[in-house]
Write an enzyme that holds these catalytic residues in place. Structure first.
Site, PDB file in Angstrom:
ATOM      1  N   ASP A  18       0.876  -1.173   0.000  1.00 41.98           N
ATOM      2  CA  ASP A  18       0.000   0.000   0.000  1.00 41.98           C
ATOM      3  C   ASP A  18       0.913   1.223   0.000  1.00 41.98           C
ATOM      4  OD1 ASP A  18      -2.375   1.567   0.298  1.00 41.98           O
ATOM      5  OD2 ASP A  18      -1.956   1.785   2.430  1.00 41.98           O
ATOM      6  N   SER A  19       0.308   2.406  -0.094  1.00 41.67           N
ATOM      7  CA  SER A  19       1.110   3.622   0.011  1.00 41.67           C
ATOM      8  C   SER A  19       1.605   3.826   1.450  1.00 41.67           C
ATOM      9  CB  SER A  19       0.266   4.833  -0.409  1.00 41.67           C
ATOM     10  OG  SER A  19      -0.846   4.954   0.458  1.00 41.67           O
ATOM     11  N   TYR A  50      -1.072   8.117  -2.722  1.00 39.95           N
ATOM     12  CA  TYR A  50      -1.190   7.693  -4.114  1.00 39.95           C
ATOM     13  C   TYR A  50      -2.427   8.326  -4.777  1.00 39.95           C
ATOM     14  CZ  TYR A  50       2.287   3.844  -4.124  1.00 39.95           C
ATOM     15  OH  TYR A  50       3.439   3.088  -4.110  1.00 39.95           O
ATOM     16  N   GLY A  51      -3.435   8.589  -3.947  1.00 38.26           N
ATOM     17  CA  GLY A  51      -4.742   8.990  -4.479  1.00 38.26           C
ATOM     18  C   GLY A  51      -4.777  10.299  -5.237  1.00 38.26           C
ATOM     19  N   CYS A  81      -4.244  -1.916  -1.730  1.00 45.02           N
ATOM     20  CA  CYS A  81      -4.407  -0.507  -2.080  1.00 45.02           C
ATOM     21  C   CYS A  81      -5.413  -0.429  -3.227  1.00 45.02           C
ATOM     22  CB  CYS A  81      -3.048   0.043  -2.520  1.00 45.02           C
ATOM     23  SG  CYS A  81      -3.100   1.672  -3.277  1.00 45.02           S
ATOM     24  N   ASN A  82      -6.537   0.232  -2.977  1.00 39.91           N
ATOM     25  CA  ASN A  82      -7.573   0.340  -4.017  1.00 39.91           C
ATOM     26  C   ASN A  82      -7.095   1.166  -5.201  1.00 39.91           C
ATOM     27  OD1 ASN A  82     -10.493  -0.586  -2.862  1.00 39.91           O
ATOM     28  ND2 ASN A  82      -9.157   0.120  -1.221  1.00 39.91           N
ATOM     29  N   THR A  83      -6.317   2.210  -4.913  1.00 38.91           N
ATOM     30  CA  THR A  83      -5.860   3.092  -5.984  1.00 38.91           C
ATOM     31  C   THR A  83      -5.007   2.304  -6.982  1.00 38.91           C
ATOM     32  OG1 THR A  83      -5.849   4.846  -4.318  1.00 38.91           O
ATOM     33  CG2 THR A  83      -4.785   5.345  -6.411  1.00 38.91           C
ATOM     34  N   GLU A 158      -2.554   8.966   8.273  1.00 41.91           N
ATOM     35  CA  GLU A 158      -1.100   8.762   8.327  1.00 41.91           C
ATOM     36  C   GLU A 158      -0.460   9.631   9.416  1.00 41.91           C
ATOM     37  OE1 GLU A 158       1.002   6.672   6.743  1.00 41.91           O
ATOM     38  OE2 GLU A 158      -0.512   5.708   5.495  1.00 41.91           O
ATOM     39  N   THR A 191      -8.104   1.412   1.589  1.00 44.12           N
ATOM     40  CA  THR A 191      -7.783   0.547   2.730  1.00 44.12           C
ATOM     41  C   THR A 191      -7.445   1.327   3.997  1.00 44.12           C
ATOM     42  OG1 THR A 191      -5.530   0.383   1.862  1.00 44.12           O
ATOM     43  CG2 THR A 191      -7.057  -1.425   1.337  1.00 44.12           C
ATOM     44  N   HIS A 192      -7.234   2.634   3.861  1.00 43.66           N
ATOM     45  CA  HIS A 192      -7.002   3.441   5.069  1.00 43.66           C
ATOM     46  C   HIS A 192      -8.302   3.657   5.868  1.00 43.66           C
ATOM     47  CE1 HIS A 192      -3.160   4.641   3.210  1.00 43.66           C
ATOM     48  NE2 HIS A 192      -2.816   5.169   4.371  1.00 43.66           N
TER      49      HIS A 192
HETATM   50  N1  DGL Z   1      -4.784   2.993   0.859  1.00 48.14           N
HETATM   51  C1  DGL Z   1      -4.748   3.240  -0.535  1.00 48.14           C
HETATM   52  C2  DGL Z   1      -6.023   2.946  -1.245  1.00 48.14           C
HETATM   53  O1  DGL Z   1      -6.683   1.993  -0.865  1.00 48.14           O
HETATM   54  C3  DGL Z   1      -3.965   4.458  -0.979  1.00 48.14           C
HETATM   55  C4  DGL Z   1      -4.365   5.758  -0.408  1.00 48.14           C
HETATM   56  C5  DGL Z   1      -3.462   6.909  -0.839  1.00 48.14           C
HETATM   57  O2  DGL Z   1      -2.248   6.799  -0.707  1.00 48.14           O
HETATM   58  O3  DGL Z   1      -4.007   7.915  -1.326  1.00 48.14           O
HETATM   59  O4  DGL Z   1      -6.373   3.558  -2.208  1.00 48.14           O
END
Ligand code: DGL
Length: 283
Positions: A18-19, A50-51, A81-83, A158, A191-192
């Site tokens: 994940d990020s 990442y988003g 990580c969904n992104t 975070e 996932t956050h």
């Molecule tokens: N936790 C990640 C997700 O599920 C990344 C979130 C991020 O870094 O913006 O998309």
């Protein structure tokens, strides 16, 4: 050129990335459902969030992480990580010789079993990709889907600011249009976000079902391992190794909230891959 086939063993680790700390909500599920599996967890904390990155950047990051994970001898990877799942899964799947699972389809399938008026909270990149509405409507064309991008959530989590009053007010703003639409189901499209469950529960009508795609992606991973005869049959609990690209200390601090213990965290340097190299190899 096809990826080189390497023999994999059942005691090899599962890769999760994940990020940042978000993927630990997937690790928690994995440790619950598949306690005997060892895990290598990577959080790309030097480059989060990442988003708000472009699809090209996300693809590049994912290729670097997977190349490193391949060098660690993983037998399967879950994009926690969904992104990354929304923006890069389809492209990278054929570039590596181990199965790579993402969260979108497992999340969409569970949500369609749960309700018909489905809300999705996710990062701006995941929302812009349209991956969730597409997957949900593919499974159930009669479902209705509303998405809200929540760019402020990941930095707050975070930075361990979950319990600050501002966070509740921000969550209220994000959820308002979904509550207005009378959703019956809400997908954690990042996932956050399960870190915010107490706040979200406080704000949502009690009839709204929360769907965490982490549960169903781990079910899918278990099936995949079974199919490949790569399930770890050992009687001991698997070990977890935690690695990040940034400072290990803040990661370890927030990780404690999810894991219930403070993990040892290593800082590692990912291999640099020239943009486009792997894509050219595959073409
Ligand atoms: N936790 C990640 C997700 O599920 C990344 C979130 C991020 O870094 O913006 O998309």
């Amino acid at each position: 050129m096809a990826p080189v086939q390497v023999t994999r063993y059942s005691d090899a680790p599962i890769g999760l990335f994940d990020s940042g700390v978000g993927g630990l909500t997937v690790l928690r599920q994995l440790q619950h459902q598949l306690p005997q599996e060892s895990v290598i967890y990577f959080g790309d904390t030097a480059r989060l969030p990442y988003g708000t990155k472009t699809p090209e950047q996300i693809l590049q990051f994912v290729r670097e992480i997977l190349t490193w994970m391949a060098s660690c001898g993983v037998k399967l990877v879950i994009m926690a990580c969904n992104t990354s799942s929304a923006l890069a899964l389809e492209q990278v799947r054929c570039e590596f010789d181990f199965p790579i699972l993402g969260l979108i389809l497992p999340g969409a399938k569970t949500a369609t079993k749960t309700g018909k008026r489905i809300g999705v909270i996710a990062t701006p990149a995941t929302v812009a990709s349209g991956a969730y509405p597409e997957a949900i409507l593919e499974v159930d064309a009669t479902a209705q889907v509303w998405q809200v991008a929540c760019p402020k959530f990941v930095p707050l989590i975070e930075q361990d600011k979950i319990h600050e009053p501002d966070t509740l007010a921000i969550a209220q703003d994000y959820l308002a249009p979904l509550i207005h639409q009378r959703i019956d189901t809400l997908i954690y499209g990042c996932t956050h976000y399960p870190y915010l469950e107490p706040l979200l529960r406080q704000l949502l009508p009690s009839s709204v079902q929360l769907v965490d795609p982490a549960k169903s992606v781990v079910v899918a991973a278990a099936k995949e391992l079974e199919l490949m005869s790569l399930k770890n049959q050992g009687s001991q609990s698997g070990a977890s190794r935690f690695c990040v690209s940034g400072d290990p200390a803040p990661f370890a601090q927030v990780a404690q909230r999810c894991l219930g213990y403070t993990p040892n965290v290593e800082k590692i340097d990912l291999p640099e891959i020239k943009a486009g190299t792997l894509a050219e190899m595959v073409d």
